[in-house]
Design a protein around this motif. Sequence first.
Motif, PDB file in Angstrom:
ATOM      1  N   GLY A  63       7.403 -15.712  -7.372  1.00 31.43           N
ATOM      2  CA  GLY A  63       6.978 -14.521  -6.988  1.00 31.43           C
ATOM      3  C   GLY A  63       7.814 -13.878  -5.830  1.00 31.43           C
ATOM      4  O   GLY A  63       7.998 -12.661  -5.984  1.00 31.43           O
ATOM      5  N   ILE A  64       8.667 -14.636  -5.056  1.00 27.31           N
ATOM      6  CA  ILE A  64       9.578 -14.032  -4.124  1.00 27.31           C
ATOM      7  C   ILE A  64      10.536 -13.086  -4.872  1.00 27.31           C
ATOM      8  O   ILE A  64      11.060 -11.978  -4.343  1.00 27.31           O
ATOM      9  CB  ILE A  64       9.943 -14.944  -3.352  1.00 27.31           C
ATOM     10  CG1 ILE A  64       8.961 -15.704  -2.326  1.00 27.31           C
ATOM     11  CG2 ILE A  64      11.272 -14.582  -2.326  1.00 27.31           C
ATOM     12  CD1 ILE A  64       9.337 -16.660  -1.374  1.00 27.31           C
ATOM     13  N   GLY A  65      11.565 -13.705  -5.843  1.00 28.11           N
ATOM     14  CA  GLY A  65      12.269 -13.057  -6.638  1.00 28.11           C
ATOM     15  C   GLY A  65      11.857 -11.765  -7.189  1.00 28.11           C
ATOM     16  O   GLY A  65      12.402 -10.680  -7.184  1.00 28.11           O
TER      17      GLY A  65
ATOM     18  N   ALA B 192      10.904  -4.350  -5.024  1.00 31.95           N
ATOM     19  CA  ALA B 192      11.293  -3.395  -3.911  1.00 31.95           C
ATOM     20  C   ALA B 192      12.389  -2.746  -3.988  1.00 31.95           C
ATOM     21  O   ALA B 192      12.498  -1.600  -3.463  1.00 31.95           O
ATOM     22  CB  ALA B 192      11.204  -4.444  -2.525  1.00 31.95           C
ATOM     23  N   PHE B 193      13.379  -3.305  -4.735  1.00 29.51           N
ATOM     24  CA  PHE B 193      14.571  -2.698  -4.983  1.00 29.51           C
ATOM     25  C   PHE B 193      14.810  -1.753  -6.021  1.00 29.51           C
ATOM     26  O   PHE B 193      15.762  -1.009  -6.209  1.00 29.51           O
ATOM     27  CB  PHE B 193      15.662  -3.827  -5.041  1.00 29.51           C
ATOM     28  CG  PHE B 193      15.884  -4.543  -3.627  1.00 29.51           C
ATOM     29  CD1 PHE B 193      15.723  -3.988  -2.587  1.00 29.51           C
ATOM     30  CD2 PHE B 193      16.178  -5.761  -3.949  1.00 29.51           C
ATOM     31  CE1 PHE B 193      15.706  -4.972  -1.338  1.00 29.51           C
ATOM     32  CE2 PHE B 193      16.373  -6.649  -2.711  1.00 29.51           C
ATOM     33  CZ  PHE B 193      16.013  -5.999  -1.185  1.00 29.51           C
ATOM     34  N   ALA B 194      13.983  -1.586  -7.041  1.00 28.64           N
ATOM     35  CA  ALA B 194      13.882  -0.818  -8.159  1.00 28.64           C
ATOM     36  C   ALA B 194      12.514  -0.793  -8.868  1.00 28.64           C
ATOM     37  O   ALA B 194      11.752  -1.583  -8.375  1.00 28.64           O
ATOM     38  CB  ALA B 194      14.876  -1.517  -9.282  1.00 28.64           C
ATOM     39  N   VAL B 195      12.319   0.151  -9.762  1.00 28.08           N
ATOM     40  CA  VAL B 195      10.945   0.599 -10.270  1.00 28.08           C
ATOM     41  C   VAL B 195      10.765  -0.472 -11.509  1.00 28.08           C
ATOM     42  O   VAL B 195       9.730  -0.969 -11.756  1.00 28.08           O
ATOM     43  CB  VAL B 195      11.321   2.008 -10.732  1.00 28.08           C
ATOM     44  CG1 VAL B 195       9.708   2.143 -11.506  1.00 28.08           C
ATOM     45  CG2 VAL B 195      11.328   2.872  -9.691  1.00 28.08           C
TER      46      VAL B 195
ATOM     47  N   VAL C 209       0.581 -12.557  -6.370  1.00 28.00           N
ATOM     48  CA  VAL C 209       0.187 -12.210  -4.817  1.00 28.00           C
ATOM     49  C   VAL C 209       1.557 -12.363  -4.131  1.00 28.00           C
ATOM     50  O   VAL C 209       1.644 -11.696  -3.178  1.00 28.00           O
ATOM     51  CB  VAL C 209      -0.974 -13.061  -4.483  1.00 28.00           C
ATOM     52  CG1 VAL C 209      -1.146 -12.911  -2.845  1.00 28.00           C
ATOM     53  CG2 VAL C 209      -2.077 -12.799  -5.210  1.00 28.00           C
ATOM     54  N   THR C 210       2.189 -13.316  -4.479  1.00 25.74           N
ATOM     55  CA  THR C 210       3.359 -13.577  -3.713  1.00 25.74           C
ATOM     56  C   THR C 210       4.566 -12.615  -3.707  1.00 25.74           C
ATOM     57  O   THR C 210       5.185 -12.122  -2.934  1.00 25.74           O
ATOM     58  CB  THR C 210       3.981 -15.069  -4.053  1.00 25.74           C
ATOM     59  OG1 THR C 210       3.135 -15.987  -3.770  1.00 25.74           O
ATOM     60  CG2 THR C 210       5.438 -15.236  -2.932  1.00 25.74           C
ATOM     61  N   ALA C 211       4.506 -11.991  -5.095  1.00 27.99           N
ATOM     62  CA  ALA C 211       5.484 -10.971  -5.558  1.00 27.99           C
ATOM     63  C   ALA C 211       5.091  -9.617  -4.860  1.00 27.99           C
ATOM     64  O   ALA C 211       5.746  -8.957  -4.309  1.00 27.99           O
ATOM     65  CB  ALA C 211       5.401 -10.858  -6.853  1.00 27.99           C
ATOM     66  N   LEU C 212       3.814  -9.549  -5.002  1.00 25.76           N
ATOM     67  CA  LEU C 212       3.162  -8.320  -4.205  1.00 25.76           C
ATOM     68  C   LEU C 212       3.381  -8.201  -2.747  1.00 25.76           C
ATOM     69  O   LEU C 212       3.719  -7.155  -2.020  1.00 25.76           O
ATOM     70  CB  LEU C 212       1.899  -8.228  -4.580  1.00 25.76           C
ATOM     71  CG  LEU C 212       1.051  -6.783  -4.036  1.00 25.76           C
ATOM     72  CD1 LEU C 212       1.710  -5.454  -4.717  1.00 25.76           C
ATOM     73  CD2 LEU C 212      -0.491  -6.863  -4.354  1.00 25.76           C
ATOM     74  N   THR C 213       3.137  -9.260  -2.218  1.00 24.33           N
ATOM     75  CA  THR C 213       3.381  -9.404  -0.611  1.00 24.33           C
ATOM     76  C   THR C 213       4.655  -9.197  -0.429  1.00 24.33           C
ATOM     77  O   THR C 213       4.911  -8.547   0.680  1.00 24.33           O
ATOM     78  CB  THR C 213       2.724 -10.912  -0.027  1.00 24.33           C
ATOM     79  OG1 THR C 213       1.467 -10.889  -0.505  1.00 24.33           O
ATOM     80  CG2 THR C 213       3.167 -10.976   1.408  1.00 24.33           C
ATOM     81  N   THR C 214       5.376  -9.755  -1.027  1.00 24.67           N
ATOM     82  CA  THR C 214       7.012  -9.606  -0.824  1.00 24.67           C
ATOM     83  C   THR C 214       7.490  -8.133  -0.842  1.00 24.67           C
ATOM     84  O   THR C 214       8.023  -7.763  -0.043  1.00 24.67           O
ATOM     85  CB  THR C 214       7.926 -10.558  -1.610  1.00 24.67           C
ATOM     86  OG1 THR C 214       7.447 -11.828  -1.470  1.00 24.67           O
ATOM     87  CG2 THR C 214       9.418 -10.434  -1.464  1.00 24.67           C
ATOM     88  N   ALA C 215       6.999  -7.515  -2.119  1.00 27.51           N
ATOM     89  CA  ALA C 215       7.400  -6.016  -2.425  1.00 27.51           C
ATOM     90  C   ALA C 215       7.029  -5.277  -1.317  1.00 27.51           C
ATOM     91  O   ALA C 215       7.739  -4.349  -0.582  1.00 27.51           O
ATOM     92  CB  ALA C 215       7.050  -5.648  -3.547  1.00 27.51           C
ATOM     93  N   VAL C 216       5.804  -5.379  -0.768  1.00 26.96           N
ATOM     94  CA  VAL C 216       5.054  -4.653   0.166  1.00 26.96           C
ATOM     95  C   VAL C 216       5.796  -4.992   1.624  1.00 26.96           C
ATOM     96  O   VAL C 216       5.802  -3.899   2.398  1.00 26.96           O
ATOM     97  CB  VAL C 216       3.507  -5.006   0.452  1.00 26.96           C
ATOM     98  CG1 VAL C 216       3.032  -4.294   1.660  1.00 26.96           C
ATOM     99  CG2 VAL C 216       2.562  -4.421  -0.775  1.00 26.96           C
ATOM    100  N   THR C 217       6.081  -5.855   2.102  1.00 23.63           N
ATOM    101  CA  THR C 217       6.707  -6.288   3.273  1.00 23.63           C
ATOM    102  C   THR C 217       8.084  -5.739   3.218  1.00 23.63           C
ATOM    103  O   THR C 217       8.689  -4.918   4.209  1.00 23.63           O
ATOM    104  CB  THR C 217       6.932  -7.810   3.235  1.00 23.63           C
ATOM    105  OG1 THR C 217       5.653  -8.480   3.272  1.00 23.63           O
ATOM    106  CG2 THR C 217       7.554  -8.103   4.600  1.00 23.63           C
TER     107      THR C 217
END
Length: 420
Positions: free
Chosen positions: A203-205, A211-214, A233-241
Amino acid sequence: MPVSQKRALRAAPTRSALVAVGGLVTLALVALFLSRYGLSTLAVTHAAVRDWLGGAELYAYREPVSGAGVALPPALAILLAPLALLPLKAAGWLLALAGVAALLLATVVLAGPVARRHGRRRTPLVLAAAALALLTEPVRAALGEGRPELLLFGLVVADLVALRRARAVRAGRVRRTPCWLAERPGPLLDRLRQGWADGTWAGIGTGLAAAFAVTPLFFLAGLMVLRRRRAAVTALTTAVTVTLAGLLFAPRETVTWFGDTLWELNRTDPLTTPGNQALAGVLARLYGCPAPPVLVWLSFGAVLLAAGLFRARSALGAGDEVAAFTVIGLAAAAFGPMSTPAELIWLLPALLILADTGRPVRRGVAAAGYALLVVPVPVLLGWNVYAFALILLTGALPWRTAPAPPAPPQRVAIPVPRGG
């Protein structure tokens, strides 16, 4: 000296020469792409970020001739800011070399299991697949125009590694811990070692890419549909951070991006341009309007996206994570309002899947599809070939069924005599 060692010593210079020749050919191709496409997208980004660093507004810049504006989130603008301090050609070369590295690593993840499944050596197949991918229009355009699509593609593909490791843990298979972690004790490295082994970093990737594109936002939603809630959840947390970090360093640009710039669908090019191979572009050209009828576009797009997510879930249930992510990528490119050839990178793993299914007809389709990705583009854009390929593959891309894990050996109790 054993015969095998003698053969290895004789083959070492040959392999080194092949690697050197391959590297030189790759550099020559990159130089050709940069010259042909002229870093058109990076030139706008480069000038806009330079003005931004000089005190102007990031999204106020317009290219003098075409009137195109920059269309990248503030987080990506901050990441690319060091490139604005370099000359345009130097920045283009750095971004292109990073894209080639991301393409090679993604090919290892996508084509490596194919070689192992067919009993072939992994390195020759991966290098051949990467070389073939380098000649296709999505890769040519991404490198030549100076776009970050290959880097975003690599970030999303990285999560496939984590999902595979998580599936291996659930199946009870043991994964080898990398030696660079195993040889260094420590609490932090112990957690990194455990996280690498069980795939908890999934999810981090996808979060970074979102966060860098739509477009990667569709993969974030896809993780929820695929029932990979922890990765989602990991992806959402990373994008929001990352987005909040962008808000901290560029508050005005972040507010402008989400409040205004994000919704300017024709900011870089008109939706009717032949380069737009998304459903919205096809409908706009069909109706002869600057924008497609919203209800028609959203209706067909929603059906296409739902079909893609449903088929991705079925592919993941069969054990093919690559097909699941590929269908999501195809559906996202078809549904998005603007999908240029550089953003059609998910057509490449789709062709790999078709070639790997083992049926001659599908291999023929994969060969024909690859030929279409290599031929000159203007004719194909006029016929909406890429758009129809996206729609067709979203609804008809096959997937490969994972082999059932071998049954554990049963221990047979051998009776022994009782007593002394």
